[in-house]
Design a protein around this motif. Structure first.
Motif, mmCIF file in Angstrom:
data_model
loop_
_atom_site.group_PDB
_atom_site.id
_atom_site.type_symbol
_atom_site.label_atom_id
_atom_site.label_comp_id
_atom_site.label_asym_id
_atom_site.label_seq_id
_atom_site.Cartn_x
_atom_site.Cartn_y
_atom_site.Cartn_z
ATOM 1 N N VAL A 99 0.738 -1.125 -0.124
ATOM 2 C CA VAL A 99 0.014 -0.134 -0.022
ATOM 3 C C VAL A 99 0.907 1.103 -0.066
ATOM 4 C CG1 VAL A 99 -1.611 1.377 1.401
ATOM 5 C CG2 VAL A 99 -1.847 -1.277 1.096
ATOM 6 N N ILE A 100 2.023 1.179 0.753
ATOM 7 C CA ILE A 100 2.934 2.621 0.830
ATOM 8 C C ILE A 100 3.447 2.610 -0.461
ATOM 9 C CG2 ILE A 100 5.012 3.205 1.848
ATOM 10 C CD1 ILE A 100 4.201 1.908 4.488
ATOM 11 N N THR A 101 4.040 1.528 -1.068
ATOM 12 C CA THR A 101 4.727 1.581 -2.631
ATOM 13 C C THR A 101 3.498 2.077 -3.253
ATOM 14 O OG1 THR A 101 6.135 -0.375 -1.724
ATOM 15 C CG2 THR A 101 5.720 0.362 -4.376
ATOM 16 N N LEU A 103 1.582 6.764 -7.010
ATOM 17 C CA LEU A 103 0.504 7.391 -7.562
ATOM 18 C C LEU A 103 0.584 8.793 -7.138
ATOM 19 C CD1 LEU A 103 -2.409 5.031 -6.530
ATOM 20 C CD2 LEU A 103 -1.570 5.455 -9.026
ATOM 21 N N GLU A 104 1.369 9.083 -5.944
ATOM 22 C CA GLU A 104 1.535 10.801 -5.721
ATOM 23 C C GLU A 104 2.515 11.003 -6.605
ATOM 24 O OE1 GLU A 104 2.792 10.868 -1.451
ATOM 25 O OE2 GLU A 104 4.838 10.158 -2.122
ATOM 26 N N ASN A 105 3.537 10.209 -7.131
ATOM 27 C CA ASN A 105 4.295 10.800 -8.214
ATOM 28 C C ASN A 105 3.414 11.060 -9.402
ATOM 29 O OD1 ASN A 105 6.727 11.145 -6.968
ATOM 30 N ND2 ASN A 105 7.382 8.812 -6.820
ATOM 31 N N ALA A 106 2.714 10.026 -9.638
ATOM 32 C CA ALA A 106 1.776 10.256 -10.918
ATOM 33 C C ALA A 106 1.107 11.706 -10.813
ATOM 34 C CB ALA A 106 0.988 9.078 -11.145
ATOM 35 N N LEU A 107 0.537 11.736 -9.438
ATOM 36 C CA LEU A 107 -0.499 12.861 -9.372
ATOM 37 C C LEU A 107 0.258 14.042 -9.605
ATOM 38 C CD1 LEU A 107 -3.144 13.932 -8.440
ATOM 39 C CD2 LEU A 107 -2.210 14.225 -6.035
ATOM 40 N N TRP A 108 1.379 14.550 -9.273
ATOM 41 C CA TRP A 108 2.003 15.668 -9.328
ATOM 42 C C TRP A 108 2.410 15.923 -11.142
ATOM 43 C CZ3 TRP A 108 7.039 16.514 -11.642
ATOM 44 C CH2 TRP A 108 8.026 15.512 -11.258
ATOM 45 N N MET A 109 2.889 14.802 -11.675
ATOM 46 C CA MET A 109 3.199 14.875 -13.075
ATOM 47 C C MET A 109 1.975 15.150 -13.958
ATOM 48 S SD MET A 109 6.106 12.053 -13.713
ATOM 49 C CE MET A 109 5.829 10.965 -12.365
ATOM 50 N N ILE A 138 -6.066 4.008 4.648
ATOM 51 C CA ILE A 138 -5.472 2.706 4.940
ATOM 52 C C ILE A 138 -4.256 2.586 5.725
ATOM 53 C CG2 ILE A 138 -4.746 0.454 4.110
ATOM 54 C CD1 ILE A 138 -6.709 0.899 1.629
ATOM 55 N N MET A 139 -3.310 3.523 5.362
ATOM 56 C CA MET A 139 -1.886 3.479 5.873
ATOM 57 C C MET A 139 -1.993 4.110 7.380
ATOM 58 S SD MET A 139 -0.076 4.868 2.620
ATOM 59 C CE MET A 139 1.401 5.869 3.499
ATOM 60 N N LEU A 195 2.248 18.553 -0.978
ATOM 61 C CA LEU A 195 1.710 17.501 -0.335
ATOM 62 C C LEU A 195 2.695 16.243 -0.013
ATOM 63 C CD1 LEU A 195 -1.749 16.562 -1.767
ATOM 64 C CD2 LEU A 195 -1.314 16.405 0.548
ATOM 65 N N MET A 196 3.611 16.270 -0.926
ATOM 66 C CA MET A 196 4.756 15.221 -0.753
ATOM 67 C C MET A 196 5.889 15.748 0.464
ATOM 68 S SD MET A 196 5.322 13.692 -4.926
ATOM 69 C CE MET A 196 6.967 14.159 -4.728
ATOM 70 N N ASN A 197 5.938 16.923 0.308
ATOM 71 C CA ASN A 197 6.980 17.538 1.249
ATOM 72 C C ASN A 197 6.509 17.305 2.677
ATOM 73 O OD1 ASN A 197 8.942 17.981 -1.024
ATOM 74 N ND2 ASN A 197 8.153 20.138 -1.032
ATOM 75 N N THR A 198 5.219 17.536 2.991
ATOM 76 C CA THR A 198 4.595 17.398 4.158
ATOM 77 C C THR A 198 4.528 16.071 4.539
ATOM 78 O OG1 THR A 198 2.394 17.403 3.246
ATOM 79 C CG2 THR A 198 3.290 19.556 3.935
ATOM 80 N N ALA A 199 4.771 14.925 3.747
ATOM 81 C CA ALA A 199 4.473 13.890 4.248
ATOM 82 C C ALA A 199 5.787 13.055 4.354
ATOM 83 C CB ALA A 199 3.836 12.871 3.066
ATOM 84 N N ILE A 200 6.900 13.730 4.430
ATOM 85 C CA ILE A 200 8.274 13.048 4.576
ATOM 86 C C ILE A 200 8.493 13.132 5.796
ATOM 87 C CG2 ILE A 200 10.623 13.766 4.070
ATOM 88 C CD1 ILE A 200 10.015 14.844 1.645
ATOM 89 N N VAL A 201 8.837 11.913 6.372
ATOM 90 C CA VAL A 201 8.989 11.839 7.803
ATOM 91 C C VAL A 201 10.574 11.795 8.111
ATOM 92 C CG1 VAL A 201 8.788 9.798 9.580
ATOM 93 C CG2 VAL A 201 7.020 10.019 7.577
#
Length: 127
Positions: free
Chosen positions: A4-6, A11-17, A60-61, A121-127
């Motif tokens: 699910v994480i993968t 999909l988040e990479n696909a979203l920005w593109m 789910i995550m 969104l991707m930057n705020t999700a970086i742990v």
């Protein structure tokens, strides 16, 4: 849970593109003097569906405990909610369904703005 994480990361990479491609396509149509057509709106609907799918995967995550390390999950979820609401809001409320060349300009800038929001969104999700 790793699948699910993968899937979510891909999909988040696909979203920005996808938002970048839609925005550039809209700007190209606007420069040519065209209005909003069904193909372009369909692409925006696909992007919105992708945001919803990503939201379901994030849920789910979250329930699976994979988002426990998120520094500020509230900001991340705020960006997700904004991503779902903003493009339809601009089209329906601000443009009032205007599908002229002016509408194409506004919506192309809206989707380019959403490209920036997807990156954020991707930057705020970086742990």
């Amino acid at each position: 849970m790793s699948a699910v994480i993968t899937l979510h990361e891909g999909l988040e990479n696909a979203l920005w593109m996808f938002f970048l491609a839609i925005g550039l396509w809209g700007a190209y149509n606007a420069v040519r003097g065209e209005g909003i057509d069904g193909s372009w709106v369909g692409a925006v609907y696909i992007a919105m569906a992708l945001v919803v799918v990503l939201s379901v995967l994030a849920g789910i995550m979250w329930f699976g405990g994979a988002l426990d390390g998120l520094q500020d999950p509230g900001i991340h979820f705020l960006y997700v909610g904004f991503s779902v609401v903003f493009p339809p809001f601009v089209y329906q409320i601000i443009l009032e369904g205007d599908d002229s060349n002016r509408g194409m300009w506004v919506m192309s800038f809206t989707t380019l703005f959403m490209f920036g929001i997807a990156i954020r969104l991707m930057n705020t999700a970086i742990v």
